[in-house]
Enzyme design. Structure first.
Site, short mmCIF file in Angstrom:
data_model
loop_
_atom_site.label_atom_id
_atom_site.label_comp_id
_atom_site.label_asym_id
_atom_site.label_seq_id
_atom_site.Cartn_x
_atom_site.Cartn_y
_atom_site.Cartn_z
N GLU A 23 19.16 19.05 41.76
CA GLU A 23 20.30 19.48 42.59
C GLU A 23 21.06 20.63 41.92
OE1 GLU A 23 24.42 17.49 44.40
OE2 GLU A 23 23.36 16.54 42.73
N LYS A 56 22.97 19.49 52.79
CA LYS A 56 23.37 18.09 52.60
C LYS A 56 24.33 17.66 53.70
CE LYS A 56 25.29 15.00 49.06
NZ LYS A 56 25.90 14.94 47.72
N CYS A 88 21.44 14.05 45.99
CA CYS A 88 22.37 13.21 45.23
C CYS A 88 22.51 11.84 45.88
CB CYS A 88 23.72 13.93 45.11
SG CYS A 88 24.88 13.11 43.98
#
Length: 538
Positions: free
Chosen positions: A297, A359, A412
């Site tokens: 990430e 995301k 994440c």
């Protein structure tokens, strides 16, 4: 036998007779001790003590309550909140480490965060025990009632507002891969029901029922645990995992979070990724095979497509049969100025971007600030340090890589949400979790995060590739077995073969619906039984 029955009946007296602050402290202590069942400790045996103690504390408190349903609800909520507060405080204290990365800006917020998050999450545990208290009884069914109510509470916690299902009670099984296999049937919330029901059952040993009935209940719980272990062992032994035609290299650079965004380290960090990508193959790598390289990430400390020469330098280290999948911050002009996204890029061997995923589920306070206008006026900003924070993506969708393989990106903590991907035949071929757990150092956080990502593989039968900045990076097959792994703060690469998907799992098809129906039905049954009992008394 009579002597044994008397001794067992005397077991819970300390908890039944506890009063005031003693009862409160016992609730918090039982909740805190329950966190030892979670990674990295993996000691579910403690739940054989803590859950029965919670039931005894509820027994004693509700026996002393005189009045209607509201008082029972309040009493149950209070004890459940205290238990939940202890559980989440002991299980999530490590979030405070993130506030010390830039201590000069955020250290003053650490005590509030460490206490506020457990206090908020404990509301759901309190709601679960409150509804249990409404229909409580002195029979074994209170064990099933508590399991059903806490299952529904865990499910609500994973969905209300943005949802935060971290450390659901079902993760008490995460230390045993065999017991974890049941997640392929009923998911993590189904495991919550089983964990609470099985480990709470010893509480009935102290009931006033005939000893044979009490021992039978405990025997059934033990038999159920053996059945679950047997199913898991059978699944692990009989389902064969085959390698696909796609190889994988995971790059774990182990970069300190305090150095990551310093301008003087930008080129060094980028060169580290490039050098590790170009390093000779090792492990189970197959020469000439189609390959994807995974960076974690927000791997590069700059805006990838706006950095002169960055894509060219990437193309130089990629071969014709290699593609790169990496996490990076993406900027886009919006109606109110520049918007930033936490994204995953797919880059081919020529340095061209093939696909982008933004995301969808952002971390509250980490990537955006809820109630922004109010909280920012108090000096509370997002830990990511971006002006205005990140913007969420529009939808979760798979991306394609070499040979048409499709993967679902989970950036994440998106990996902690069960039911976010279907295991149906038209779904992705594998799951990809890129993350940066460097914020939390060498605490339980990265181990808990890894365990939850592993459960997504078991639930769906899909292999999981996990790339973390400082660890823990891993490749799991659809049973959750480790194909390759790098420990926390270990710099290196994982070269391995992507496992094939296992096909549809029962949970992948039906999701949480069956377990929710069963839990609601048990609560309704308990309510009807309570109503009938009250009618007979009156």
């Amino acid at each position: 036998m009579h002597w044994l029955s008397q001794r067992l009946s005397a077991l819970p007296n300390y908890f039944l007779l506890a009063w005031g602050w003693q009862r409160w402290l016992l609730c918090i202590a039982c909740g805190a001790a329950s966190a030892l069942a979670l990674p990295p400790y993996n000691l579910p045996v403690v739940l054989l003590v803590t859950f029965p103690c919670l039931i005894w504390l509820l027994d004693g408190a509700l026996e002393a309550v005189s009045g209607g349903a509201l008082k029972r609800f309040r009493t149950g909520f209070g004890l459940g909140w205290l238990f939940g507060f202890g559980y989440f405080l002991a299980g999530l204290w490590w979030i405070g480490a993130a506030f010390l990365v830039e201590a000069e800006r955020f250290a003053w917020l650490m005590p509030f965060a460490v206490l506020a998050m457990p206090a908020g999450l404990a509301i759901f545990t309190g709601i679960g025990t409150a509804f249990s208290a409404l229909f409580w009884s002195d029979r074994f069914r209170r064990v099933l009632l508590l399991a059903a109510c806490l299952t529904l509470a865990d499910w609500l916690r994973g969905h209300v507002l943005t949802g935060f299902p971290w450390n659901a009670f079902g993760y008490g099984f995460s230390g045993s891969l065999a017991l974890s296999q049941t997640a392929s049937l009923i998911g993590i919330y189904g495991l919550t029901f089983l964990v609470v029901a099985i480990f709470s059952t010893p509480a009935v040993l102290a009931d006033t029922r005939p000893l044979r009935q009490r021992m039978s209940a405990v025997g059934l719980a033990a038999a159920l645990l053996l059945v679950l272990a047997g199913y898991g062992a059978f699944r692990l032994q009989t389902i064969e995992t085959k390698a696909s035609d796609l190889d994988v290299r995971i790059v774990q650079p182990s970069i300190d979070q305090q150095d990551k965004w310093r301008p003087e380290f930008r080129d060094l960090i980028f060169r580290t990724f490039l050098d590790m990508t170009a390093a000779p193959l090792g492990g189970d790598a197959r020469v000439g095979q189609e390959r994807i390289v995974i960076w974690p990430e927000s791997a590069v400390p700059f805006l990838l497509t706006q950095e002169p020469g960055a894509m060219f330098r990437i193309a130089q280290v990629l071969t014709d049969n290699t593609e790169l999948v990496l996490g990076a911050v993406r900027a886009e002009a919006g109606p109110n100025g520049t918007e930033y996204f936490n994204s995953v890029y797919v880059v081919d061997g020529d340095g061209a971007v093939k696909g982008i995923y933004d995301k969808v589920r952002l971390v509250p306070f980490g990537e955006f600030v809820p109630f922004k206008s109010i909280l920012e006026s108090l000096g509370i900003t997002n830990l990511a340090g971006l002006p205005g924070g990140f913007s969420p993506g529009y939808q979760r969708r798979p991306l394609s890589v070499s040979q048409g393989s499709r993967f679902l990106p989970l950036i994440c903590y998106e990996a902690i949400f069960p039911g976010s991907v279907s295991g149906a035949e038209d779904g992705p071929d594998f799951l990809l979790n890129v993350t940066n757990d460097a914020w939390f150092g060498r605490t339980p956080g990265p181990y808990q995060h890894l365990a939850q990502a592993r459960f997504r593989a078991i639930e769906t039968g899909l292999p999981m590739i996990r790339a973390a900045n400082t660890g823990i990076s891993a490749i799991f097959d659809g049973k959750g077995e480790v194909i390759g792994k790098l420990e926390i703060f270990e710099k290196g690469v994982i070269d391995g073969q992507l496992p094939q998907r296992l096909g549809k799992t029962l949970y992948g098809v039906f999701g949480d619906l069956p377990m929710l129906i069963i839990s609601i039905a048990l609560v309704v049954f308990a309510g009807i039984s309570q109503y009938n009992r009250d009618s007979r008394i009156n």
